[in-house]
Structures are given as structure tokens and as C-alpha cells.
Scaffold this motif. Structure first.
Motif, PDB file in Angstrom:
ATOM      1  N   ILE A  87      29.592  57.455  12.048  1.00 19.61           N
ATOM      2  CA  ILE A  87      30.872  57.838  12.633  1.00 19.61           C
ATOM      3  C   ILE A  87      31.945  57.965  11.555  1.00 19.61           C
ATOM      4  O   ILE A  87      32.776  58.887  11.584  1.00 19.61           O
ATOM      5  CB  ILE A  87      31.313  56.829  13.723  1.00 19.61           C
ATOM      6  CG1 ILE A  87      32.623  57.272  14.369  1.00 19.61           C
ATOM      7  CG2 ILE A  87      31.414  55.428  13.175  1.00 19.61           C
ATOM      8  CD1 ILE A  87      32.570  58.585  15.084  1.00 19.61           C
ATOM      9  N   VAL A 131      37.228  57.596  17.306  1.00 17.10           N
ATOM     10  CA  VAL A 131      37.071  59.042  17.340  1.00 17.10           C
ATOM     11  C   VAL A 131      38.366  59.708  17.782  1.00 17.10           C
ATOM     12  O   VAL A 131      38.954  59.334  18.797  1.00 17.10           O
ATOM     13  CB  VAL A 131      35.922  59.444  18.290  1.00 17.10           C
ATOM     14  CG1 VAL A 131      35.746  60.957  18.295  1.00 17.10           C
ATOM     15  CG2 VAL A 131      34.624  58.767  17.877  1.00 17.10           C
ATOM     16  N   VAL A 191      33.684  65.376  16.363  1.00 11.97           N
ATOM     17  CA  VAL A 191      33.144  65.052  17.693  1.00 11.97           C
ATOM     18  C   VAL A 191      31.829  65.783  17.929  1.00 11.97           C
ATOM     19  O   VAL A 191      30.854  65.207  18.419  1.00 11.97           O
ATOM     20  CB  VAL A 191      34.156  65.395  18.803  1.00 11.97           C
ATOM     21  CG1 VAL A 191      33.546  65.137  20.178  1.00 11.97           C
ATOM     22  CG2 VAL A 191      35.435  64.576  18.640  1.00 11.97           C
TER      23      VAL A 191
END
Length: 308
Positions: A10, A211, A33
Motif C-alpha cells: 500500500i 488510501v 487505488v
């Protein structure tokens, strides 16, 4: 220094943003994403240095790079470095996936490129680009049917529907709705990607606070019946719609969340990327019906007749 591939995490996905901004790139794969949702499906790795970043996917049991993200003037040198490493260190021909038109145009100016590489036009991977203003208003003859569907929904559910901007505190109910959506969905899954998308969405929610994305939902009688996830690239004023799910038994609901998500979450967007259709006939028909202003072409490159 050689190219050392590392597993995409991530944190690494987030670094995509700075590299994506080095030149105008409109492909959905430029967005963190998108990469994070599909990381498991493609077993994505990456390499980056001060000049470029390249995500590397497993295709046919071989790791191959996607188009590297770099400045336009660095494309020839970056491509040469990657090609040399794949040929001399990995002892493999270079197959490069999801290359955009601008990148390919530069490669075509390199002496010998046309003889060395076969270029495959990948229509099923084309992204659909729309005028954001038109999707917000649905005005004009081209959107007459869409506007009628929307108005029918507004009339049928008057006083019962509500669009809400969501955040990480809503993850549990989004996942509950997503499971309901799957149970009621008859979906052509040409590439076997549906389960991976589902896993990617759940993983995205697990790291929700890390995110940078927007989430919106539609509630009818207080119950979630649709949700959408998107992100934004300010340097190209483009909203990217990564996920959009709605109860298919409620006519006009997709039209409503499509419109409201843009209005509330991306008011500054001038264009919208609603990603590809993966060759699914029904999905292609739906995306075309929203009148894209263009399709963002993508190509695969295959190195031919090379002695390793």
C-alpha cells in the motif's frame, strides 16, 4: 545498479502519484487505488528510481513490466534500460503491457523499434473518458434516455432516497451491501477477475485510512443500495471511478449514483475516467451509452526475433 523487483504494498502504491504526475497520463492504472485493488490478481511487483517507476505484473507465469511512469523526455532512456535488463539479466524478451499512445509515439521514433517489437492494440483494456460536466447534468439529446431513467428513479423513490459521502466508519455496511450485490448479480466474468476485484475491495477497506480516495453511497429507506469509490488526479483534472455497485432491481439507481458521486465528491473534475470494459459485451454497451468523449487506447509490446 540492476533492477530489483519488490512486492507492491500500500505504501508503494501511494508513491505512484508523484511518478504519474511527471507527464500527463490518463490511464486508470496510474492511480494507487486501481493498482492496490488489482495487486493480488496480477501479483504486482515494482521497481523505481529517481527517474521512473514501473509496476511489473505476472502474465503467463512470467513477470513483465507495465508502461513505466516518467517524464516524456526520459522515455527512450528508460525503455532502453528496462529492455537491456530483461534481455541481459532476466534472459527474457521484453513484453511490456498497457502502454499509452504518447509513450508508444516516442518509441516509434527510436531506430529499429518497429522491426524489433510487435504492437498489439488492446481494445478490451481501453479506458472510457467522459466530459464531467455532461455526466453531472445529463443535458442534451444524447443523454435523453439517461435523464429519463434518472427522473423515473427520483419520482418513484421521492422522499425515500439519500446520497451520502462515506468514510472508513462505513466500511462494514459497504461490505454487507457488496455481499448482497454479489448474491443478486448475473455477471459475465470473461477473465475470472470478479473474485479478485472483490478481494481487492475488501483489502482496500482494510487499509481505508491510508488510501486517498472518495467513497459515496445511496440509501433508500435508510438502507444502503449503492456505493462508489473514486480518486482524483488534480494535474489533469480527472476523476477516476474505480468501483460502482448498485442494486440492479432498482431502475435508475446507477444513473443516480453516477451523477451524484461526481457532483459531491469531484466538483472540480473536468473529465472522468470510468476504466475499461475487459471485453464484457454488456459492460461495453453500458459504458458507450454514456457517450465517452474518447477512449484512452492501450497497447501491449512484444519483442521479437531476439537472441538471448
Amino acid at each position: 545498479m540492476g533492477i530489483e523487483l519488490k512486492k507492491l504494498t500500500i505504501a508503494d502504491c501511494l508513491s505512484l502519484e508523484s511518478y504519474s504526475a511527471l507527464r500527463p497520463v490518463y490511464m486508470s492504472e496510474r492511480q494507487p487505488v486501481n493498482q492496490f485493488i488489482w495487486e493480488e490478481f496480477y501479483d504486482t511487483h515494482y521497481y523505481r528510481n529517481d527517474t521512473y517507476m514501473a509496476c511489473v505484473i505476472k502474465a503467463k507465469d512470467v513477470f513483465s513490466p507495465m508502461m513505466p511512469l516518467c517524464k516524456a523526455e526520459d522515455i527512450p532512456a528508460v525503455f532502453s534500460e528496462i529492455k537491456t535488463h530483461w534481455n541481459k539479466v532476466f534472459n527474457q524478451p521484453l513484453n511490456m503491457y498497457l502502454v499509452d499512445e504518447a509513450f508508444l509515439s516516442v518509441l516509434r521514433t527510436i531506430p529499429g523499434f518497429e522491426e524489433e517489437f510487435t504492437v498489439e492494440d488492446c481494445r478490451e483494456n481501453y479506458d472510457y473518458i467522459y466530459d464531467a460536466g455532461k455526466l453531472r447534468t445529463l443535458s442534451g439529446k444524447a443523454y435523453h434516455k439517461k435523464k429519463n431513467h434518472l427522473n423515473s428513479f427520483l419520482k418513484a423513490y421521492e422522499g425515500r432516497y439519500e446520497f451520502r459521502t462515506l468514510d472508513c466508519s462505513n466500511v462494514a455496511e459497504i461490505e454487507e451491501f457488496h455481499d448482497r450485490w454479489l448474491d443478486n448479480r448475473d455477471y459475465e466474468d470473461k477473465h475470472g477477475s470478479m473474485r479478485s476485484e472483490e478481494n481487492g475491495i475488501h483489502r482496500l477497506f482494510k487499509y481505508c485510512g491510508f488510501v486517498d480516495c472518495q467513497i459515496g453511497g445511496v440509501y433508500i429507506d435508510g438502507k444502503m443500495e449503492a456505493y462508489s469509490i473514486g480518486s482524483y488526479a488534480p494535474e489533469i483534472k480527472c476523476a477516476f471511478i474505480h468501483i460502482e455497485k448498485a442494486n440492479i432491481n432498482i431502475p435508475g439507481l446507477y444513473n443516480y449514483i453516477n451523477q451524484q458521486f461526481l457532483i459531491h465528491s469531484f466538483p472540480e473534475a473536468e473529465i472522468v475516467n470510468r476504466e475499461d470494459d475487459l471485453g464484457q459485451e454488456g459492460l461495453r454497451k453500458s459504458k458507450l451509452s454514456y457517450q465517452p468523449i474518447r477512449l484512452e487506447a492501450k497497447y501491449h509490446l512484444y519483442q521479437q526475433n531476439i537472441k538471448l
